[in-house]
Write a protein that holds these residues in place. Structure first.
Motif, PDB file in Angstrom:
ATOM      1  N   ILE A  83       0.841  -1.208   0.000  1.00 14.83           N
ATOM      2  CA  ILE A  83       0.000   0.000   0.000  1.00 14.83           C
ATOM      3  C   ILE A  83       0.870   1.250   0.000  1.00 14.83           C
ATOM      4  O   ILE A  83       0.597   2.210  -0.724  1.00 14.83           O
ATOM      5  N   VAL A  84       1.928   1.244   0.795  1.00 15.01           N
ATOM      6  CA  VAL A  84       2.833   2.401   0.836  1.00 15.01           C
ATOM      7  C   VAL A  84       3.460   2.641  -0.536  1.00 15.01           C
ATOM      8  O   VAL A  84       3.567   3.784  -1.004  1.00 15.01           O
ATOM      9  N   ASN A  85       3.877   1.580  -1.222  1.00 15.33           N
ATOM     10  CA  ASN A  85       4.522   1.710  -2.527  1.00 15.33           C
ATOM     11  C   ASN A  85       3.552   2.129  -3.630  1.00 15.33           C
ATOM     12  O   ASN A  85       3.938   2.804  -4.583  1.00 15.33           O
ATOM     13  N   ALA A  86       2.272   1.725  -3.497  1.00 14.11           N
ATOM     14  CA  ALA A  86       1.309   1.949  -4.577  1.00 14.11           C
ATOM     15  C   ALA A  86       0.506   3.237  -4.422  1.00 14.11           C
ATOM     16  O   ALA A  86      -0.134   3.682  -5.377  1.00 14.11           O
ATOM     17  N   THR A  87       0.535   3.851  -3.242  1.00 13.70           N
ATOM     18  CA  THR A  87      -0.335   4.999  -2.978  1.00 13.70           C
ATOM     19  C   THR A  87       0.422   6.096  -2.244  1.00 13.70           C
ATOM     20  O   THR A  87       1.594   5.943  -1.899  1.00 13.70           O
ATOM     21  N   GLY A  88      -0.297   7.179  -1.990  1.00 17.24           N
ATOM     22  CA  GLY A  88       0.227   8.232  -1.133  1.00 17.24           C
ATOM     23  C   GLY A  88      -0.248   8.063   0.295  1.00 17.24           C
ATOM     24  O   GLY A  88      -0.264   9.013   1.073  1.00 17.24           O
ATOM     25  N   LEU A  89      -0.636   6.845   0.652  1.00 16.03           N
ATOM     26  CA  LEU A  89      -1.190   6.538   1.964  1.00 16.03           C
ATOM     27  C   LEU A  89      -0.292   5.567   2.725  1.00 16.03           C
ATOM     28  O   LEU A  89       0.599   4.956   2.141  1.00 16.03           O
ATOM     29  N   THR A  90      -0.566   5.437   4.011  1.00 12.68           N
ATOM     30  CA  THR A  90       0.015   4.358   4.803  1.00 12.68           C
ATOM     31  C   THR A  90      -1.142   3.534   5.381  1.00 12.68           C
ATOM     32  O   THR A  90      -2.296   3.943   5.327  1.00 12.68           O
ATOM     33  N   ALA A  91      -0.818   2.381   5.921  1.00 15.10           N
ATOM     34  CA  ALA A  91      -1.861   1.508   6.466  1.00 15.10           C
ATOM     35  C   ALA A  91      -1.346   0.798   7.701  1.00 15.10           C
ATOM     36  O   ALA A  91      -0.140   0.576   7.865  1.00 15.10           O
ATOM     37  N   THR A  92      -2.283   0.427   8.557  1.00 15.35           N
ATOM     38  CA  THR A  92      -1.995  -0.397   9.723  1.00 15.35           C
ATOM     39  C   THR A  92      -2.676  -1.740   9.532  1.00 15.35           C
ATOM     40  O   THR A  92      -3.830  -1.795   9.104  1.00 15.35           O
ATOM     41  N   VAL A  93      -1.972  -2.819   9.820  1.00 16.26           N
ATOM     42  CA  VAL A  93      -2.546  -4.158   9.730  1.00 16.26           C
ATOM     43  C   VAL A  93      -2.565  -4.747  11.137  1.00 16.26           C
ATOM     44  O   VAL A  93      -1.530  -4.854  11.782  1.00 16.26           O
ATOM     45  N   SER A  94      -3.768  -5.085  11.607  1.00 16.60           N
ATOM     46  CA  SER A  94      -3.945  -5.591  12.972  1.00 16.60           C
ATOM     47  C   SER A  94      -4.319  -7.068  12.925  1.00 16.60           C
ATOM     48  O   SER A  94      -5.271  -7.445  12.233  1.00 16.60           O
ATOM     49  N   LEU A  95      -3.582  -7.880  13.677  1.00 19.94           N
ATOM     50  CA  LEU A  95      -3.796  -9.324  13.675  1.00 19.94           C
ATOM     51  C   LEU A  95      -4.536  -9.770  14.928  1.00 19.94           C
ATOM     52  O   LEU A  95      -4.218  -9.346  16.046  1.00 19.94           O
ATOM     53  N   GLY A  96      -5.543 -10.611  14.715  1.00 23.00           N
ATOM     54  CA  GLY A  96      -6.247 -11.207  15.837  1.00 23.00           C
ATOM     55  C   GLY A  96      -5.474 -12.390  16.388  1.00 23.00           C
ATOM     56  O   GLY A  96      -4.292 -12.590  16.094  1.00 23.00           O
ATOM     57  N   THR A  97      -6.130 -13.205  17.195  1.00 19.65           N
ATOM     58  CA  THR A  97      -5.538 -14.403  17.791  1.00 19.65           C
ATOM     59  C   THR A  97      -6.024 -15.636  17.032  1.00 19.65           C
ATOM     60  O   THR A  97      -7.209 -15.716  16.692  1.00 19.65           O
ATOM     61  N   PRO A  98      -5.141 -16.580  16.705  1.00 21.04           N
ATOM     62  CA  PRO A  98      -5.595 -17.800  16.030  1.00 21.04           C
ATOM     63  C   PRO A  98      -6.684 -18.512  16.827  1.00 21.04           C
ATOM     64  O   PRO A  98      -6.553 -18.694  18.039  1.00 21.04           O
ATOM     65  N   ARG A  99      -7.752 -18.883  16.146  1.00 18.39           N
ATOM     66  CA  ARG A  99      -8.871 -19.579  16.777  1.00 18.39           C
ATOM     67  C   ARG A  99      -8.988 -20.982  16.185  1.00 18.39           C
ATOM     68  O   ARG A  99      -8.840 -21.160  14.977  1.00 18.39           O
ATOM     69  N   GLN A 100      -9.301 -21.929  17.017  1.00 20.07           N
ATOM     70  CA  GLN A 100      -9.491 -23.291  16.524  1.00 20.07           C
ATOM     71  C   GLN A 100     -10.751 -23.379  15.685  1.00 20.07           C
ATOM     72  O   GLN A 100     -11.751 -22.734  15.975  1.00 20.07           O
ATOM     73  N   GLY A 101     -10.667 -24.193  14.629  1.00 22.99           N
ATOM     74  CA  GLY A 101     -11.816 -24.377  13.743  1.00 22.99           C
ATOM     75  C   GLY A 101     -11.775 -23.368  12.620  1.00 22.99           C
ATOM     76  O   GLY A 101     -11.017 -22.392  12.630  1.00 22.99           O
ATOM     77  N   PRO A 102     -12.589 -23.584  11.598  1.00 26.10           N
ATOM     78  CA  PRO A 102     -12.606 -22.669  10.454  1.00 26.10           C
ATOM     79  C   PRO A 102     -13.068 -21.283  10.828  1.00 26.10           C
ATOM     80  O   PRO A 102     -12.756 -20.311  10.155  1.00 26.10           O
TER      81      PRO A 102
END
Length: 359
Positions: A83-102
């Motif tokens: 996103i930084v390379n393709a735009t004039g924007l920045t982004a934040t990516v937030s990860l949850g916790t792995p959960r069992q099951g689909p």
């Protein structure tokens, strides 16, 4: 057993950037960001769901939670960089916790959003993993009520908003702070503002909260708990204080109309320009035009420009493109279209029908 983890991609400072550059610019940037996100996830066994206006939810699955988090973190960094390379924007990516099951979209989105709430404290342009342990019950590091009351009583809305915004920036530096604690502190300060501003008192001198929240519903104040962007929180504080501490509406509207009457020939005149000139928010100016005048800012501006254009058409022999320019239009084509839509005929026809006939 299969595990699933969610990654929430959130464009940084989207509201502030849109205000600064315009909606068309923001739309183009989001289109480019969308392509960057989809290009990164296409190379992975991951699903990608856009969440308008400025977010995406990516879900990854695997049978080892530790390896899954490593893969999710690597993909998050790749998406952020894309996103930084393709735009004039920045982004934040937030990860949850792995959960069992689909799992399902609701659970993975909820976990990722909980992580994303820490963006308010940490800032953007980063990958955020599962949040730290929350600490609650602590008092704010500094108290500003005395100074805040002074500025409110002086009618200094700009100063009061700046004081609150600066206080937030100081609070986020506290170690172990959680977003919910910061929101609670800020809600306390906002209720203090309501108490100082409200003149409705009950027997014994206490605030008439029923009257206060009839004018500013509590749900509008509690929207602060959904804000995870510090730049937007500053905007929200300013606009909320404009509503909590309004001067006489007709005075603000009169100032706005006077400014427009003096500058309507400037083709760059915008609602934001007028709002800044009279020290009010664009939202509040638009509200006053609708509530007091029963019209819109644009209709009022158009009426000023077309009234001036009609005078020029009947009192001068200036070419149509000159009349357009002197009336605040960059393009004669746009001027002709607006004139015909509002007056019912073209500028040339109006001139022929309304020019004084020689005696």
């Amino acid at each position: 057993m299969e595990f699933t983890v969610g990654a929430l991609i959130d464009i940084d400072d989207y509201v502030a950037s849109t205000r600064a550059h315009g909606r068309e610019w923001a739309r183009r940037q989001l289109d480019q960001a969308d392509r960057a996100v989809r290009a990164a996830t296409a190379r992975q066994p991951a699903s990608c769901e856009p969440l308008p206006p400025d977010e995406w939810l990516v879900r990854l699955s695997g049978d080892d939670p530790d390896r899954l988090m490593g893969e999710a973190t690597a993909l998050a960094e790749q998406i952020r960089a894309g996103i930084v390379n393709a735009t004039g924007l920045t982004a934040t990516v937030s990860l949850g916790t792995p959960r069992q099951g689909p799992g399902n979209t609701t659970v993975t989105e909820r976990d990722a959003r909980r992580t994303n709430s820490y963006k308010l404290l940490l800032g953007g342009d980063r990958v955020i993993t599962a949040p730290r342990e929350e600490h609650s019950g602590a008092p704010p590091p500094v108290r500003i009520e005395a100074e805040l009351a002074r500025r409110i009583q002086a009618g200094d809305r700009v100063g009061a908003a700046g004081l609150l915004a600066g206080w937030v920036d100081r609070c986020v530096q506290e170690r172990g702070l959680s977003p919910s604690t910061l929101h609670n502190w800020l809600m306390g300060e906002l209720l203090f503002v309501v108490d100082v501003v409200n003149r409705g008192r009950l027997t014994g001198g206490s605030t008439d909260w029923v009257d206060a929240f009839a004018r500013l519903p509590i749900e509008e104040l509690t929207t602060v708990t959904k804000i995870h962007e510090r730049s937007y929180l500053h905007i929200w504080i300013e606009e909320t204080l404009w509503r909590l501490m309004p001067p006489a509406p007709r005075d603000i509207l009169s100032m706005a109309e006077s400014y427009m009457a003096a500058h309507y020939t400037d083709p760059r005149l915008r609602l934001a320009t007028v709002a800044q000139a009279v020290s009010a928010s664009p939202f509040y100016i638009a509200h006053l035009f609708a509530d007091v005048r029963g019209t819109t800012f644009l209709r009022h501006l158009t009426a000023l420009r077309l009234r001036h254009a009609r005078v020029l058409l009947t009192a001068t022999t200036a070419p149509i493109d000159t009349v357009a320019a002197r009336s605040g239009y960059l393009s004669a084509k746009v001027f002709r279209a607006v004139f015909k839509r509002h007056v019912g005929c073209s500028p040339s026809e109006y001139r022929r029908n309304h020019r004084p006939q020689p005696s």
